[in-house]
Write a protein that holds these residues in place. Structure first.
Motif, PDB file in Angstrom:
ATOM      1  N   THR A 173      -2.177   8.408   3.442  1.00 58.82           N
ATOM      2  CA  THR A 173      -0.936   7.641   3.566  1.00 58.82           C
ATOM      3  C   THR A 173       0.281   8.557   3.524  1.00 58.82           C
ATOM      4  O   THR A 173       1.239   8.377   4.280  1.00 58.82           O
ATOM      5  CB  THR A 173      -0.825   6.594   2.437  1.00 58.82           C
ATOM      6  N   MET A 174       0.230   9.555   2.640  1.00 59.42           N
ATOM      7  CA  MET A 174       1.359  10.497   2.540  1.00 59.42           C
ATOM      8  C   MET A 174       1.489  11.342   3.803  1.00 59.42           C
ATOM      9  O   MET A 174       2.605  11.659   4.237  1.00 59.42           O
ATOM     10  CB  MET A 174       1.185  11.396   1.316  1.00 59.42           C
ATOM     11  N   TRP A 175       0.363  11.707   4.408  1.00 62.13           N
ATOM     12  CA  TRP A 175       0.422  12.445   5.672  1.00 62.13           C
ATOM     13  C   TRP A 175       1.056  11.589   6.771  1.00 62.13           C
ATOM     14  O   TRP A 175       1.872  12.073   7.565  1.00 62.13           O
ATOM     15  CB  TRP A 175      -0.979  12.881   6.111  1.00 62.13           C
ATOM     16  N   VAL A 176       0.698  10.315   6.799  1.00 62.14           N
ATOM     17  CA  VAL A 176       1.270   9.403   7.803  1.00 62.14           C
ATOM     18  C   VAL A 176       2.773   9.257   7.582  1.00 62.14           C
ATOM     19  O   VAL A 176       3.569   9.331   8.532  1.00 62.14           O
ATOM     20  CB  VAL A 176       0.577   8.024   7.743  1.00 62.14           C
ATOM     21  N   LEU A 177       3.178   9.065   6.321  1.00 70.16           N
ATOM     22  CA  LEU A 177       4.600   8.951   6.010  1.00 70.16           C
ATOM     23  C   LEU A 177       5.346  10.231   6.367  1.00 70.16           C
ATOM     24  O   LEU A 177       6.467  10.189   6.902  1.00 70.16           O
ATOM     25  CB  LEU A 177       4.791   8.633   4.524  1.00 70.16           C
ATOM     26  N   PHE A 178       4.725  11.372   6.085  1.00 61.98           N
ATOM     27  CA  PHE A 178       5.316  12.669   6.417  1.00 61.98           C
ATOM     28  C   PHE A 178       5.620  12.753   7.916  1.00 61.98           C
ATOM     29  O   PHE A 178       6.729  13.127   8.324  1.00 61.98           O
ATOM     30  CB  PHE A 178       4.351  13.781   6.004  1.00 61.98           C
ATOM     31  N   ALA A 179       4.655  12.377   8.729  1.00 60.84           N
ATOM     32  CA  ALA A 179       4.844  12.429  10.188  1.00 60.84           C
ATOM     33  C   ALA A 179       5.920  11.450  10.644  1.00 60.84           C
ATOM     34  O   ALA A 179       6.786  11.791  11.469  1.00 60.84           O
ATOM     35  CB  ALA A 179       3.512  12.111  10.881  1.00 60.84           C
ATOM     36  N   ILE A 180       5.901  10.240  10.090  1.00 61.98           N
ATOM     37  CA  ILE A 180       6.894   9.225  10.474  1.00 61.98           C
ATOM     38  C   ILE A 180       8.297   9.684  10.104  1.00 61.98           C
ATOM     39  O   ILE A 180       9.243   9.541  10.893  1.00 61.98           O
ATOM     40  CB  ILE A 180       6.570   7.878   9.799  1.00 61.98           C
ATOM     41  N   PHE A 181       8.448  10.258   8.919  1.00 61.42           N
ATOM     42  CA  PHE A 181       9.780  10.681   8.464  1.00 61.42           C
ATOM     43  C   PHE A 181      10.302  11.851   9.292  1.00 61.42           C
ATOM     44  O   PHE A 181      11.500  11.918   9.603  1.00 61.42           O
ATOM     45  CB  PHE A 181       9.737  11.057   6.989  1.00 61.42           C
TER      46      PHE A 181
ATOM     47  N   GLY B 174      -0.052   3.984 -12.012  1.00 57.61           N
ATOM     48  CA  GLY B 174       1.171   4.201 -11.249  1.00 57.61           C
ATOM     49  C   GLY B 174       1.475   3.100 -10.255  1.00 57.61           C
ATOM     50  O   GLY B 174       2.343   3.264  -9.398  1.00 57.61           O
ATOM     51  N   LYS B 175       0.772   1.965 -10.359  1.00 57.37           N
ATOM     52  CA  LYS B 175       0.994   0.856  -9.434  1.00 57.37           C
ATOM     53  C   LYS B 175       1.946  -0.172 -10.042  1.00 57.37           C
ATOM     54  O   LYS B 175       2.020  -0.318 -11.265  1.00 57.37           O
ATOM     55  CB  LYS B 175      -0.333   0.192  -9.065  1.00 57.37           C
ATOM     56  N   VAL B 176       2.655  -0.875  -9.159  1.00 53.19           N
ATOM     57  CA  VAL B 176       3.604  -1.894  -9.604  1.00 53.19           C
ATOM     58  C   VAL B 176       2.936  -3.264  -9.496  1.00 53.19           C
ATOM     59  O   VAL B 176       2.716  -3.755  -8.389  1.00 53.19           O
ATOM     60  CB  VAL B 176       4.889  -1.872  -8.752  1.00 53.19           C
TER      61      VAL B 176
ATOM     62  N   LYS C 105       0.825  -1.210   0.000  1.00 52.73           N
ATOM     63  CA  LYS C 105       0.000   0.000   0.000  1.00 52.73           C
ATOM     64  C   LYS C 105       0.859   1.259   0.000  1.00 52.73           C
ATOM     65  O   LYS C 105       0.549   2.240  -0.666  1.00 52.73           O
ATOM     66  CB  LYS C 105      -0.929  -0.010   1.213  1.00 52.73           C
ATOM     67  N   ILE C 106       1.955   1.225   0.760  1.00 56.22           N
ATOM     68  CA  ILE C 106       2.853   2.384   0.810  1.00 56.22           C
ATOM     69  C   ILE C 106       3.516   2.589  -0.548  1.00 56.22           C
ATOM     70  O   ILE C 106       3.610   3.723  -1.045  1.00 56.22           O
ATOM     71  CB  ILE C 106       3.905   2.210   1.915  1.00 56.22           C
ATOM     72  N   ALA C 107       3.969   1.498  -1.169  1.00 52.83           N
ATOM     73  CA  ALA C 107       4.622   1.596  -2.479  1.00 52.83           C
ATOM     74  C   ALA C 107       3.676   2.197  -3.511  1.00 52.83           C
ATOM     75  O   ALA C 107       4.067   3.054  -4.314  1.00 52.83           O
ATOM     76  CB  ALA C 107       5.096   0.219  -2.933  1.00 52.83           C
ATOM     77  N   ASN C 108       2.423   1.767  -3.499  1.00 54.14           N
ATOM     78  CA  ASN C 108       1.447   2.251  -4.480  1.00 54.14           C
ATOM     79  C   ASN C 108       0.931   3.652  -4.149  1.00 54.14           C
ATOM     80  O   ASN C 108       0.383   4.333  -5.019  1.00 54.14           O
ATOM     81  CB  ASN C 108       0.268   1.278  -4.581  1.00 54.14           C
ATOM     82  N   ALA C 109       1.098   4.092  -2.893  1.00 52.35           N
ATOM     83  CA  ALA C 109       0.601   5.412  -2.489  1.00 52.35           C
ATOM     84  C   ALA C 109       1.554   6.548  -2.860  1.00 52.35           C
ATOM     85  O   ALA C 109       1.174   7.717  -2.845  1.00 52.35           O
ATOM     86  CB  ALA C 109       0.353   5.432  -0.979  1.00 52.35           C
ATOM     87  N   ILE C 110       2.780   6.216  -3.186  1.00 53.37           N
ATOM     88  CA  ILE C 110       3.758   7.257  -3.537  1.00 53.37           C
ATOM     89  C   ILE C 110       3.326   7.920  -4.843  1.00 53.37           C
ATOM     90  O   ILE C 110       3.041   7.235  -5.834  1.00 53.37           O
ATOM     91  CB  ILE C 110       5.164   6.645  -3.681  1.00 53.37           C
ATOM     92  N   PRO C 111       3.265   9.260  -4.895  1.00 48.28           N
ATOM     93  CA  PRO C 111       2.798   9.977  -6.093  1.00 48.28           C
ATOM     94  C   PRO C 111       3.633   9.652  -7.324  1.00 48.28           C
ATOM     95  O   PRO C 111       4.825   9.336  -7.217  1.00 48.28           O
ATOM     96  CB  PRO C 111       2.958  11.457  -5.696  1.00 48.28           C
ATOM     97  N   SER C 112       3.019   9.757  -8.503  1.00 45.38           N
ATOM     98  CA  SER C 112       3.690   9.385  -9.752  1.00 45.38           C
ATOM     99  C   SER C 112       4.940  10.227 -10.001  1.00 45.38           C
ATOM    100  O   SER C 112       5.940   9.725 -10.530  1.00 45.38           O
ATOM    101  CB  SER C 112       2.722   9.524 -10.927  1.00 45.38           C
ATOM    102  N   GLY C 113       4.889  11.507  -9.630  1.00 47.38           N
ATOM    103  CA  GLY C 113       6.063  12.372  -9.820  1.00 47.38           C
ATOM    104  C   GLY C 113       7.246  11.919  -8.985  1.00 47.38           C
ATOM    105  O   GLY C 113       8.394  11.915  -9.447  1.00 47.38           O
ATOM    106  N   ILE C 114       6.975  11.521  -7.752  1.00 44.71           N
ATOM    107  CA  ILE C 114       8.034  11.024  -6.868  1.00 44.71           C
ATOM    108  C   ILE C 114       8.553   9.688  -7.397  1.00 44.71           C
ATOM    109  O   ILE C 114       9.761   9.408  -7.358  1.00 44.71           O
ATOM    110  CB  ILE C 114       7.528  10.864  -5.420  1.00 44.71           C
ATOM    111  N   LYS C 115       7.655   8.839  -7.903  1.00 50.55           N
ATOM    112  CA  LYS C 115       8.079   7.560  -8.470  1.00 50.55           C
ATOM    113  C   LYS C 115       9.030   7.775  -9.646  1.00 50.55           C
ATOM    114  O   LYS C 115      10.050   7.089  -9.771  1.00 50.55           O
ATOM    115  CB  LYS C 115       6.861   6.749  -8.922  1.00 50.55           C
TER     116      LYS C 115
END
Length: 446
Positions: free
Chosen positions: A429-437, A286-288, A135-145
């Motif tokens: 998901t991006m907000w959660v990753l932002f806080a974790i990072f 944008g999913k793998v 889910k985290i891998a697929n949640a990363i925006p296409s530009g970041i990918k």
């Protein structure tokens, strides 16, 4: 004969996801050998790093065998279970943290560190089963990918230039260009031209031929050395299943395990996304496809690798070299694994190929990877700035995971700055990753 070919094709399809209408056996074999040759440095580097623990009862020779077995198991899991062309082996960077951070820095035994790696692997398996990593891998925006692909391109090119000796350390500027009067540097430059010629002329298996031709040229130059052909593999008995369970509930074990987990988590995701971009297997959303199986294979490799007696086993960014040759299925990974197993007995032969011959391939592959950045919306600075930070920080921090983390932080900040409409583009998901990072970097700074 027709029946035999049908059975062979059907078997390859079932085992490795091989489609005869899209894939060629010869190409997959070339790709596997190419990936292995670009990864083979780990056979010398990993035992070399662990040699610092020889005095503590961790034989370097045993680590050599453990490195091969962990790489072979992980790559076979990738071949048969995920059916993808990725090679796996004990990861660079995390192996140095194992030795110099946990054992020599914190004063823990290597058994303690192996236990942390084993626990990390179990946690990875659990996370993969619940598809959290997917889910985290697929949640990363296409530009970041897209930027991850480009950043990995810069990173592997930098690694290639370093390994081949073209780029060296410098006290004043951190890095500098080496003198061209050194035979190994001169050979590496020749290798870049040869590999460049191969891809410009679109010669099948060109990168593999580039490695072999460059290595052959290195013989009269005194760079390529070949002493003997066969050697007996050392036993892993001194380090096999050597865990230390008495400290699993301590604070240090928590910190060490979390560090292993965190770095491997995002290194693997970054590598999977980057290599999949190059292979053009990412779908329109944008999913793998199959990312869950890839991450599970990686998790199993880490767990089993700890049992063999080595640090975290991870998916290698050098897999891009095989993908660039045309590898697309698990057959490529299978060939990589076979090469690793053969190196148990033919280590002198495989290790005879110098870094000056494999480094140029990584430079050319870096060029290929940067093409992914055309998918970034460079005119939209809320997309461009995070993408640029992602790309820039991978080679400069020498870490795929740091590139992803800093790029993600910048993505949330830039989208927040742009306005309400852009703010809606930030997923939960991006907000959660932002806080974790953010917490991760605060913790790292304390």
């Amino acid at each position: 004969m027709v029946k035999y070919n049908y059975l062979k094709t059907n078997m390859l399809q079932k085992l490795f996801g091989f489609d005869p209408t899209q894939h060629k056996v010869r190409t997959e074999i070339f790709a596997g050998i190419t990936t292995f040759l670009t990864m083979a440095y780990i056979l010398a580097v990993n035992p070399g790093i662990f040699s610092a623990l020889e005095s503590q009862g961790m034989p370097t020779s045993a680590v050599f065998t453990a490195t091969i077995l962990a790489a072979a198991f992980g790559t076979l899991a990738m071949a048969f279970y995920a059916k993808k062309p990725f090679g796996l082996a004990p990861g660079m960077g995390i192996n140095a943290f194992f030795v110099f951070g946990v054992c020599l820095g914190m004063g823990h035994s290597w058994q303690f560190a192996l236990t942390a790696v084993f626990i990390e692997g179990i946690l990875f398996i659990i996370l993969s089963l619940f598809k959290i990593r997917e889910k985290i891998a697929n949640a990363i925006p296409s530009g970041i990918k897209a930027a991850i692909g480009g950043g990995i391109g810069l990173f592997v090119a930098f690694i290639g230039l370093q390994n081949s000796g073209i780029i060296i350390a410098n006290e004043s500027t951190q890095v500098a260009l080496a003198n061209f009067n050194t035979p190994s540097v001169l050979l590496a430059l020749i290798g870049i031209v040869i590999c460049g010629f191969m891809v410009v002329r679109k010669i099948p298996g060109g990168l593999l031929w580039g490695i072999l031709i460059t290595a052959a040229i290195g013989i009269p130059m005194g760079v390529t050395h070949w002493d003997k052909l066969v050697s007996t593999p050392p036993s892993i008995a001194p380090i096999f299943l050597k865990f230390e369970w008495s400290q699993i509930f301590t604070w240090d074990m928590l910190i060490v395990t979390f560090t292993f987990l965190f770095v491997d988590f995002f290194d693997t995701i970054g590598t999977v996304i980057g290599v999949s971009l190059k292979a053009k297997t990412i779908d329109k959303d944008g999913k793998v496809p199959g990312v869950g199986r890839m991450l599970m294979a990686d998790a199993l490799a880490t767990t089993v690798g700890a049992c063999f007696g080595t640090s975290t086993t991870t998916t290698y960014v050098e897999s891009i070299a095989g993908v660039a040759v045309g590898g697309r299925t698990g057959l490529t990974a299978f060939i990589v694994a076979i090469c690793f197993l053969l190196s148990l007995f033919f280590a002198p032969l495989f290790l005879a190929i110098p870094a000056a011959a494999t480094g140029p391939v990584l430079v050319i592959v870096g060029v290929m990877m940067v093409s992914n950045t055309t998918a970034v919306e460079w005119e939209d600075y809320s997309e461009a700035i995070p993408a640029f930070i992602t790309m820039l920080m991978m080679p400069l921090s020498y870490s795929i995971s740091d590139g992803i983390m800093l790029g993600t932080i910048m993505y949330v900040l830039m989208k927040s700055c742009k306005g309400k409409e852009s703010l809606r583009q930030i997923t939960p998901t991006m907000w959660v990753l932002f806080a974790i990072f953010i917490i991760r970097y605060i913790q790292k700074s304390l």
